[in-house]
Structures are given as C-alpha cells and as structure tokens.
Design a protein around this motif. Structure first.
Motif, PDB file in Angstrom:
ATOM      1  N   VAL A 154       0.846  -1.200   0.000  1.00 17.89           N
ATOM      2  CA  VAL A 154       0.000   0.000   0.000  1.00 17.89           C
ATOM      3  C   VAL A 154       0.877   1.244   0.000  1.00 17.89           C
ATOM      4  CG1 VAL A 154      -1.740   1.317   1.255  1.00 17.89           C
ATOM      5  CG2 VAL A 154      -1.886  -1.179   1.171  1.00 17.89           C
ATOM      6  N   ARG A 155       1.884   1.239   0.844  1.00 16.02           N
ATOM      7  CA  ARG A 155       2.759   2.402   0.931  1.00 16.02           C
ATOM      8  C   ARG A 155       3.530   2.617  -0.365  1.00 16.02           C
ATOM      9  NH1 ARG A 155       6.617   2.152   5.863  1.00 16.02           N
ATOM     10  NH2 ARG A 155       7.632   0.603   4.551  1.00 16.02           N
ATOM     11  N   GLN A 156       3.940   1.518  -1.001  1.00 17.95           N
ATOM     12  CA  GLN A 156       4.695   1.653  -2.247  1.00 17.95           C
ATOM     13  C   GLN A 156       3.824   2.214  -3.368  1.00 17.95           C
ATOM     14  OE1 GLN A 156       8.028   1.289  -2.766  1.00 17.95           O
ATOM     15  NE2 GLN A 156       7.439   2.265  -4.705  1.00 17.95           N
ATOM     16  N   VAL A 157       2.570   1.732  -3.446  1.00 17.51           N
ATOM     17  CA  VAL A 157       1.656   2.276  -4.466  1.00 17.51           C
ATOM     18  C   VAL A 157       1.383   3.743  -4.176  1.00 17.51           C
ATOM     19  CG1 VAL A 157      -0.636   2.104  -5.488  1.00 17.51           C
ATOM     20  CG2 VAL A 157       0.618   0.027  -4.905  1.00 17.51           C
ATOM     21  N   ALA A 158       1.218   4.063  -2.870  1.00 20.92           N
ATOM     22  CA  ALA A 158       1.011   5.468  -2.501  1.00 20.92           C
ATOM     23  C   ALA A 158       2.224   6.305  -2.882  1.00 20.92           C
ATOM     24  CB  ALA A 158       0.736   5.576  -1.001  1.00 20.92           C
ATOM     25  N   GLN A 159       3.433   5.723  -2.712  1.00 19.89           N
ATOM     26  CA  GLN A 159       4.649   6.436  -3.099  1.00 19.89           C
ATOM     27  C   GLN A 159       4.676   6.675  -4.610  1.00 19.89           C
ATOM     28  OE1 GLN A 159       7.433   7.717  -1.147  1.00 19.89           O
ATOM     29  NE2 GLN A 159       7.508   8.688  -3.166  1.00 19.89           N
ATOM     30  N   ASN A 160       4.230   5.689  -5.370  1.00 18.70           N
ATOM     31  CA  ASN A 160       4.153   5.858  -6.821  1.00 18.70           C
ATOM     32  C   ASN A 160       3.179   6.974  -7.192  1.00 18.70           C
ATOM     33  OD1 ASN A 160       5.948   3.744  -7.133  1.00 18.70           O
ATOM     34  ND2 ASN A 160       4.357   2.208  -7.481  1.00 18.70           N
ATOM     35  N   LEU A 161       2.070   7.023  -6.440  1.00 14.65           N
ATOM     36  CA  LEU A 161       1.068   8.058  -6.716  1.00 14.65           C
ATOM     37  C   LEU A 161       1.629   9.449  -6.445  1.00 14.65           C
ATOM     38  CD1 LEU A 161      -1.867   8.916  -7.363  1.00 14.65           C
ATOM     39  CD2 LEU A 161      -2.359   8.657  -4.936  1.00 14.65           C
ATOM     40  N   VAL A 162       2.242   9.650  -5.258  1.00 13.78           N
ATOM     41  CA  VAL A 162       2.749  10.986  -4.934  1.00 13.78           C
ATOM     42  C   VAL A 162       3.919  11.351  -5.851  1.00 13.78           C
ATOM     43  CG1 VAL A 162       1.977  10.835  -2.530  1.00 13.78           C
ATOM     44  CG2 VAL A 162       4.302  10.154  -3.104  1.00 13.78           C
ATOM     45  N   SER A 163       4.700  10.338  -6.245  1.00 12.17           N
ATOM     46  CA  SER A 163       5.791  10.619  -7.180  1.00 12.17           C
ATOM     47  C   SER A 163       5.244  11.075  -8.529  1.00 12.17           C
ATOM     48  CB  SER A 163       6.666   9.372  -7.371  1.00 12.17           C
ATOM     49  OG  SER A 163       7.302   9.012  -6.161  1.00 12.17           O
ATOM     50  N   THR A 164       4.113  10.494  -8.927  1.00 11.96           N
ATOM     51  CA  THR A 164       3.481  10.912 -10.182  1.00 11.96           C
ATOM     52  C   THR A 164       2.948  12.332 -10.062  1.00 11.96           C
ATOM     53  OG1 THR A 164       2.867   8.611 -10.635  1.00 11.96           O
ATOM     54  CG2 THR A 164       1.739  10.318 -11.891  1.00 11.96           C
ATOM     55  N   PHE A 165       2.316  12.633  -8.930  1.00 10.54           N
ATOM     56  CA  PHE A 165       1.882  14.016  -8.673  1.00 10.54           C
ATOM     57  C   PHE A 165       3.081  14.966  -8.796  1.00 10.54           C
ATOM     58  CE2 PHE A 165      -2.188  12.880  -6.358  1.00 10.54           C
ATOM     59  CZ  PHE A 165      -3.000  13.735  -7.075  1.00 10.54           C
ATOM     60  N   ASN A 166       4.171  14.614  -8.114  1.00  6.59           N
ATOM     61  CA  ASN A 166       5.380  15.450  -8.141  1.00  6.59           C
ATOM     62  C   ASN A 166       5.910  15.611  -9.565  1.00  6.59           C
ATOM     63  OD1 ASN A 166       6.641  13.884  -5.082  1.00  6.59           O
ATOM     64  ND2 ASN A 166       5.106  15.473  -5.351  1.00  6.59           N
ATOM     65  N   ALA A 167       5.929  14.502 -10.314  1.00  7.44           N
ATOM     66  CA  ALA A 167       6.470  14.547 -11.677  1.00  7.44           C
ATOM     67  C   ALA A 167       5.605  15.431 -12.573  1.00  7.44           C
ATOM     68  CB  ALA A 167       6.559  13.136 -12.253  1.00  7.44           C
ATOM     69  N   TYR A 168       4.286  15.270 -12.449  1.00  9.15           N
ATOM     70  CA  TYR A 168       3.393  16.100 -13.259  1.00  9.15           C
ATOM     71  C   TYR A 168       3.595  17.577 -12.940  1.00  9.15           C
ATOM     72  CZ  TYR A 168       0.698  11.995 -14.767  1.00  9.15           C
ATOM     73  OH  TYR A 168       0.300  10.818 -15.324  1.00  9.15           O
ATOM     74  N   ALA A 169       3.681  17.886 -11.642  1.00  8.23           N
ATOM     75  CA  ALA A 169       3.854  19.287 -11.238  1.00  8.23           C
ATOM     76  C   ALA A 169       5.170  19.850 -11.767  1.00  8.23           C
ATOM     77  CB  ALA A 169       3.801  19.399  -9.718  1.00  8.23           C
ATOM     78  N   THR A 612       0.536  20.544  -2.014  1.00  3.53           N
ATOM     79  CA  THR A 612       0.315  20.750  -3.443  1.00  3.53           C
ATOM     80  C   THR A 612       0.809  19.529  -4.197  1.00  3.53           C
ATOM     81  OG1 THR A 612       2.473  21.781  -3.844  1.00  3.53           O
ATOM     82  CG2 THR A 612       0.667  23.237  -3.172  1.00  3.53           C
ATOM     83  N   ALA A 613       0.555  19.497  -5.502  1.00  6.81           N
ATOM     84  CA  ALA A 613       1.025  18.367  -6.305  1.00  6.81           C
ATOM     85  C   ALA A 613       2.539  18.285  -6.301  1.00  6.81           C
ATOM     86  CB  ALA A 613       0.502  18.497  -7.731  1.00  6.81           C
ATOM     87  N   ALA A 614       3.203  19.426  -6.178  1.00  3.40           N
ATOM     88  CA  ALA A 614       4.666  19.442  -6.192  1.00  3.40           C
ATOM     89  C   ALA A 614       5.260  19.007  -4.862  1.00  3.40           C
ATOM     90  CB  ALA A 614       5.172  20.833  -6.547  1.00  3.40           C
ATOM     91  N   THR A 615       4.495  19.158  -3.756  1.00  4.62           N
ATOM     92  CA  THR A 615       5.070  18.891  -2.432  1.00  4.62           C
ATOM     93  C   THR A 615       4.503  17.661  -1.749  1.00  4.62           C
ATOM     94  OG1 THR A 615       3.434  20.309  -1.310  1.00  4.62           O
ATOM     95  CG2 THR A 615       5.467  21.356  -2.102  1.00  4.62           C
ATOM     96  N   ILE A 616       3.416  17.088  -2.245  1.00  3.54           N
ATOM     97  CA  ILE A 616       2.807  15.948  -1.551  1.00  3.54           C
ATOM     98  C   ILE A 616       3.834  14.821  -1.425  1.00  3.54           C
ATOM     99  CG2 ILE A 616       1.837  15.006  -3.697  1.00  3.54           C
ATOM    100  CD1 ILE A 616      -0.522  13.990  -1.998  1.00  3.54           C
ATOM    101  N   SER A 617       3.887  14.242  -0.208  1.00  6.08           N
ATOM    102  CA  SER A 617       4.904  13.230   0.083  1.00  6.08           C
ATOM    103  C   SER A 617       4.339  12.204   1.063  1.00  6.08           C
ATOM    104  CB  SER A 617       6.152  13.870   0.717  1.00  6.08           C
ATOM    105  OG  SER A 617       6.615  14.966  -0.039  1.00  6.08           O
ATOM    106  N   ILE A 618       4.979  11.035   1.117  1.00  7.67           N
ATOM    107  CA  ILE A 618       4.699  10.087   2.195  1.00  7.67           C
ATOM    108  C   ILE A 618       5.239  10.706   3.478  1.00  7.67           C
ATOM    109  CG2 ILE A 618       5.174   7.794   3.092  1.00  7.67           C
ATOM    110  CD1 ILE A 618       3.423   7.779   0.633  1.00  7.67           C
ATOM    111  N   SER A 619       4.424  10.728   4.525  1.00  8.79           N
ATOM    112  CA  SER A 619       4.851  11.383   5.759  1.00  8.79           C
ATOM    113  C   SER A 619       6.058  10.680   6.367  1.00  8.79           C
ATOM    114  CB  SER A 619       3.700  11.409   6.773  1.00  8.79           C
ATOM    115  OG  SER A 619       3.444  10.105   7.251  1.00  8.79           O
TER     116      SER A 619
END
Length: 767
Positions: A154-169, A612-619
């Motif tokens: 779950v955490r790894q998929v979440a990391q992929n999601l936030v990384s995608t947010f970061n990449a898009y931003a 934001t999309a650029a800053t969202i991270s796994i806590s």
C-alpha cells in the motif's frame, strides 16, 4: 497640333522603348517566379499627347497622339486581400500557439493515454491508474492482516502516486518556463520586424524622393509585415506624406488592430510604426498608485497621479513611472516604447483642436492681432515633465456688413484654436490589447480559469473565468492532491471506540454515576480537580491540561482566549457541566488515539497543511512505521480492534473509489481569491478524469478554430497569389505581345525612314 514630319521617328522610338522595357519587366517577373514574397510587376504606359491647339488651324489637319510614354512600374497587389490575410493570420498564430501549449500539457498529464493498457485498464493517464491500485492494495490488505509485505505494498503504491503528482507538477513547471522563453522569443522577433520595417520605410522614402518606386524593397517589407501579423494583430495603413514643394511620398503606419472588446480602451490601437519611426515591445507593467482617483482631474483637490516613480512619488507620465518586471509582473504585461527613428530621436507630432468661438471679453489682456492675417498668438506653454508644448491661436474676422473705418473691436467675430506639440510616450497595454501568437503565450502563462481572482473578472477581463492556461492545470492538480491527502489523512487517524460508540478508555455516565463533585464555582470536577465538559481534543469531552487543578489562572485565561473566549467563565458557561443528569466522559485513562498522517507537504515531516502536487509526500512517520488503521472498533472489554477486523481499510477504499466530493477553488487559494462555486462534484478518480475532459475539450475546440482560421487564411493567401504572383502563361503571352510590338515598332522605324528618304532625296526627280 498635328505631329511633325520627323515626329513619326519619335513615335517609333517611344514604341521601341516601351516594348523593350516591357520585355525587361516580363523577364524580371519570370526570373523571380520562385522568389519568396515577390510581387508581380507591371509596366504602366500612357499615350503621349500634347494638349492644346493653334488659334487658327486647318480643319483638314488630323490630330494624332505622339506615341506611347512609359509612365512607371507598379505592383499588381490587392490591399483588401492583404488586410484580410493579416487579420486571419493573427488568429492562426494565436490558435496554433495555444494548441501547441495544450498539447504539451496533455503529453504530461496523459502519458499513456489509457492507464495500463496491457491489463485492460481504462482511465486517464498513469495517475488514474494509481488511484485504482491504492484501493486495490487496501482491499488486498484486508485479507492479509498481519502480513507486513502487504502493508508495504500500500505504501509503495502510494509512493508511486505521490511521485506521479510530483512529476506532473515539475513537468508542468518546465512547460511554463519553456513558454516564458517562447514569449521572450516572440518579443525579440516582433522588435526585429519593427526595426526592419522602419529601415525599409526609410529606404523606400529615399528612393521615392528620387523617383524610384523601390518595388523589391516593398516586397521585402510586405514579407516582414506578414510575418509580424502572425505574432500580433495589426492594422496597416498607407498615406501620402508631403515632403516639400508639392512632392509627396508614401508613408506606412502600423497600429495594433483594436483587439480589446472594451470600447473605452484605446491602448489596443497604439502605434508600432509611423513612417521612419518605430517602437519596441518589452515585458513590464507600471507601478500603480493606489491613491489615484480616476474621477478627479489634474488640479482638483486630492488629485494624485496614476503611477508611482522609483521614489514613490505620484506621476501621470509613464516615462517617469517605476516599471515592474520579473516577479513584479506576474501577468506578463507588455509595454510599447516611445517611437524613435534610427538615430534615437523621439517622434514629435502636432495635434490641432477644433476652432471654438469666443467672446471679446474672453480674450487675454493685451492680445494684438496681425492686421493682415487677423491672427494673434499666445505664448507657447511648455510642459517640462512630458516635453509637450501647447500653443493657442486667436483669429478675428469682420462681421458681414461692417462699414466703420476703422472697425471697432465689437465688429469682429473671434475664434480660438489650440495646437499641441506632443512628444511620443510609452504605452502600458491592457490584458486584452493583443492578439496573435504573443497573446496566446501570455494566456498560457496567466489564465487560471475558475481560480481567477474576482477582481480580474470584474475589472480586467470578464471572460477570464473561462480561459485556462498552465496555471489552471497546475492549480487543479494541486486541488486534487490536497483533497486526496486530506481524505486519507482524516480517515487514518481517530480514537478507538466500542460498538456502541463510546470511547475506549474514558468512562461515560452522569456526574452522580461517576462520583464527581462540584467545585466552589458550581461546576463538576473529577478526583484530580479537572473540570468536566471542557475539551481541547475532539472527540474527547474534556482534558486534564490546561484546565486542570494544577493550571494557573494565567494559563487558563490563555487557553480560553485561544479558543475565542474573553474569559474562563465564558468558556465554562458554554462547555462546563452543572446539571447532575448530564452525561459526561472521564479522561482517566485518556481516550486511545491511533493512526496518523499518511501524506505531508515534505517527506521529512508530518505536516498536512498546504499540500500541493509538487510537495505531496509520504509522511515521515509512515515512511518509518506501519500506521495504517485497519479498524477503530474494539470488542467490549478490550483496548484494541480484533486482529481480522479491516473495516477502516474498506472504508478508505470506498473513499477512494466511490465517495463524491465538492472541489471548490477557494479550498486551494483561500476565500475571496477565486470563485467559491463548486467547480466539480465527484470521486477523486472522476475529478482526475474531469481534468482530462476539460483539457480534451480545450484541445478539440482550439484545433477546430485553428483549422477554420488556417483554411480561411490559406484561401485568402491563394487569392492573393492569384493576383500578385507570377504566372508562366501570363508572362509567356506578355513576351509574345512585347516581342511583336518591338518588331512592329522597328518595322515602323524602317518604313518612316524609307518614306522620308523618298521625300527628301527623290522628290522632283524625273526619270
């Protein structure tokens, strides 16, 4: 008069010259058939005829012309088609640049078009795929309780999601920076064209003064004007400029073409080129004076200039204003400089106002009229701040029927006319003063759609709420990231409860049932002296700190004021318990809070604010610990949920896949800074798809408009070519025509020579 005996030689000579010149013009046309921008040239000739006749002439004297006179060379060109093409070319430039920007955004947000196609996934890009995968991983975790690898999944998929947010931003920011460079290139190109057109105007002017039409220079100028029209919408006007002694030359003027829909705005018609003077465009916006009142005029009490200079003093002269660039010009506003010639001299013009009748009593004291012209000139008034000058001319004219000699002052009518000598000044353009590729790049950098500040819509551009550039997609992505983080964070932290809803830890009952006593001020307290009913942590009913027996009065007051109460008594009157039948919950032991922040604004902390999309991270905590809350419900008598209970994980999967949310712009930018209307209602995945739908709609509509404008421009350009370009068939016919004309003129010369030889040498001879 009739042509003379030897005048026939002149006829033949002029015919030969006209035919030879026609052959030269035709040859030049054929030579330049593939030259870009070349306009077909035409020989203009007229019949030479000496007007007038003798007073006494023989009626049998037949009058004929004296031959063909080559008048000039001209270009076959349609000014009407030029105007239509350049107007449409600006639309093509605008739509082309806008579509290019939207396509770059789409390339980022929709990297694979439909999620994981290999698995039959259907969705908008990778981000949509990861929303589904997180929900899927949580459902897998419900059946694999206690297996750490599934928690890690779950955490790894979440990391992929936030990384995608970061990449898009980050990629959107890269597109924004690239667009900034494009608009700088636009300004460089525009300024180059303006300078080149000014130089060509000067060369053409010199040629015309010496009788040369400079057709090739005009072709190059037209080519430069066509290129300029793609970048900005322009209005090209040709007038005649008087040089001296009746000599006139052509003067070309280029203005912005009235792009602003607000009829009160005139800056959208600013001069770019005026003959041998031209301006330059640059980024910048003048620093405005907040105290400026447009309802006051200069000289009125309290009037202040519209701008502020570098020292903070009010001024109305834009040349003295402080010009903001860089971060001070977030709207990428454009300024037009003063008109200058190649020597750097400013253009000075004269504006003549209409004549106004005046009464005798309104004349300045001591005014003396010229007895011949009837005019009187007042002193020239200088305006040192702007360089302008004002001159007032009074004129007097005798009234009809006046017989007095000399006439009295009252026998005249008087008028006044004001002349202004105006020095060219810079112009700060409004948001809608431009059209063309430059404006498209500006809007890609500035337009925020539903995130637009209300003041911009009411005071600058009423259509701004429907225009979407890069900032709109950045902010929409930020809003989605913030909503996702908020939902997940809130769902993953709370207090353990029993099936009946009571909190695990505290005891619930009436003050009497719990054995509580009253304090001296009449409120119930526990055995530690803590007030019942006052809470600092929802859903606790009260806490031991700071409203406890050990807290000082100052600490209690500070606590009360922090929560919006003037005094501790005000807080107690609203939350304190005095009724013995009121149900309350003790805090000994304290309620059990579980879970924590899953997503933060930085991987090194647990701060969920301003994500934001650029800053969202796994806590930070989730990165180091397994804090996913599977359930909040405990079996009665226990202090933790059953090992197989995954109620909250299913709830979180439901929140991701099925729960609908209101997405409101002010949730991101704050109240008053954007529209507070719901821009979309739906699930997180549906919101992501809506971003794609909006982008796709913008692309489709822009592509349709581009296609329409391009086809129209192409059709007009084809019509221009039909008029202006060189055609082999036409030129072949001209070659034959001029060749035959040349041969006939030579035969005419030979025939006349033979006739005159007979007349001169053989007249009167006998055989």
């Amino acid at each position: 008069m009739a042509i003379g005996t030897f005048g026939a030689f002149t006829q033949a000579r002029l015919a030969i010259y006209a035919a030879q010149t026609g052959l030269n013009v035709t040859g030049n046309n054929i030579s330049n058939i593939n030259t870009p921008g070349y306009t077909r040239q035409r020989l203009d000739q007229v019949s030479l005829y000496a007007a007038g006749s003798d007073r006494y002439y023989a009626k049998g004297d037949i009058r004929t012309g004296q031959g063909a006179l080559v008048k000039s060379l001209s270009q076959i060109r349609s000014p009407y088609l030029d105007i239509r093409f350049r107007t449409e070319n600006a639309k093509v430039g605008y739509m082309d640049a806008k579509l290019e920007g939207l396509n770059e955004i789409a390339t980022i947000l929709d990297e694979v078009a439909k999620g994981d196609v290999s698995k039959g996934e259907d969705g908008f890009g990778i981000l949509g795929l990861y929303f589904n995968k997180i929900a899927e991983a949580m459902r897998d975790l419900t059946s694999e309780t206690g297996h750490q690898e599934y928690d890690n999944t779950v955490r790894q998929v979440a990391q992929n999601l936030v990384s995608t947010f970061n990449a898009y931003a980050n990629k959107l920011e890269k597109v924004r920076q690239d667009t900034v460079n494009k608009i700088k290139d636009d300004l460089t190109d525009i300024n180059g064209y303006l300078t080149s057109i000014r130089s060509l105007n000067e060369e053409i002017r010199k040629c015309e003064i010496h009788g040369d039409p400079a057709l090739e220079l005009r072709d190059e100028r037209n080519r430069q004007i066509d290129a300029l029209s793609e970048l900005v919408d322009i209005n090209v006007v040709y007038t005649e400029e008087v040089i001296s002694g009746g000599l006139t030359v052509e003067k070309l003027t280029i203005r912005l073409d009235d792009a602003n829909p607000d009829g009160h705005v005139t800056t959208d018609e600013s001069l770019l080129v005026d003959g041998i003077f031209s301006a330059q465009l640059s980024f910048g916006t003048p620093k405005l004076n907040d105290a400026y009142d447009p309802n006051l005029k200069p000289g009125d009490a309290g009037y202040q200039g519209k701008y502020l200079d570098k020292d903070g003093n009010p001024t109305d002269d834009l040349r003295n204003a402080e010009i903001l660039t860089g971060d001070g010009n977030p709207n990428y506003s454009v300024m037009i400089s003063e008109l200058e010639n190649r020597l750097g001299e400013l253009q000075v013009g004269v504006l003549a106002h209409d004549e106004v009748p005046v009464e005798l009593i309104d004349l300045p004291a001591g005014l003396k009229f010229n007895s011949v012209t009837g005019k009187a000139l007042t002193e020239v008034a200088d305006q040192p701040d702007t360089g302008d000058k004002t001159m007032t001319v009074y004129t007097r004219t005798l009234k009809p029927g006046v017989t007095a000699n000399p006439p009295a002052d009252t026998d005249y009518t008087y008028t006044r006319q004001v002349f202004e000598q105006l020095v060219t000044k810079p112009v700060a353009l409004d948001d809608n003063d431009l059209n063309g590729k430059l404006q498209a790049h500006r809007e890609l950098l500035t337009e925020e759609g539903e995130f637009t500040h209300p003041d911009v819509i009411t005071g600058v551009d009423e259509g701004a709420g429907g225009k979407r550039g890069i900032p709109y997609y950045q902010k929409t992505l930020d809003l989605l990231a913030r909503q996702f983080a908020k939902v997940m964070n809130e769902a993953n932290q709370g207090y353990l409860v029993y099936p009946d809803g009571t909190l695990v830890g505290p005891k619930t009952g009436t003050p009497t049932e719990l054995g509580l006593t009253k304090s001296a001020d009449g409120y119930y307290i526990d055995d530690q002296g803590n007030y019942v009913g006052v809470s600092a942590h929802d859903p606790c009913i009260f806490s031991t700190d700071p409203l406890s027996a050990t807290a000082t009065d100052a600490e209690k007051l500070a606590y009360a004021q922090k929560h919006g109460y003037a005094t501790v008594a005000d807080l107690m009157n609203e939350h304190g318990v005095t009724d013995p039948d009121t149900k309350v919950t003790t805090t000994n032991p304290a309620p059990t809070k579980v879970g924590g922040v899953l997503f933060s604004n930085n991987p090194g902390n647990d701060d969920p604010e301003n994500i934001t999309a650029a800053t969202i991270s796994i806590s930070n905590t989730w990165q180091k610990n397994h804090i996913l809350v599977r359930s909040y419900t405990c079996v009665p008598g226990t202090t933790e949920p059953a090992s197989g209970d995954s109620e909250n994980l299913l709830h979180m999967a439901y929140l991701l896949e099925h729960q609908k949310y209101d997405f409101i712009p002010t949730d991101l930018v704050g109240d008053g800074n954007a529209s507070d209307e719901v821009m979309f209602n739906g699930t997180l995945f549906e919101m992501w798809n809506d971003i794609g739908d909006v982008l796709g709609h913008d692309q489709t509509s822009t592509e349709t408009e581009l296609k329409t404008s391009y086809e129209t421009a192409l059709e007009i350009d084809t019509q221009r070519d039909a008029v202006s370009s060189v055609d082999f068939n036409d030129e072949a016919m001209n070659l034959m025509m001029y060749a035959k004309s040349y041969n006939a003129a030579c035969r005419l010369m030979t025939t006349i020579d033979s006739v005159l030889d007979k007349l001169i040498n053989n007249t009167g001879m006998t055989t």
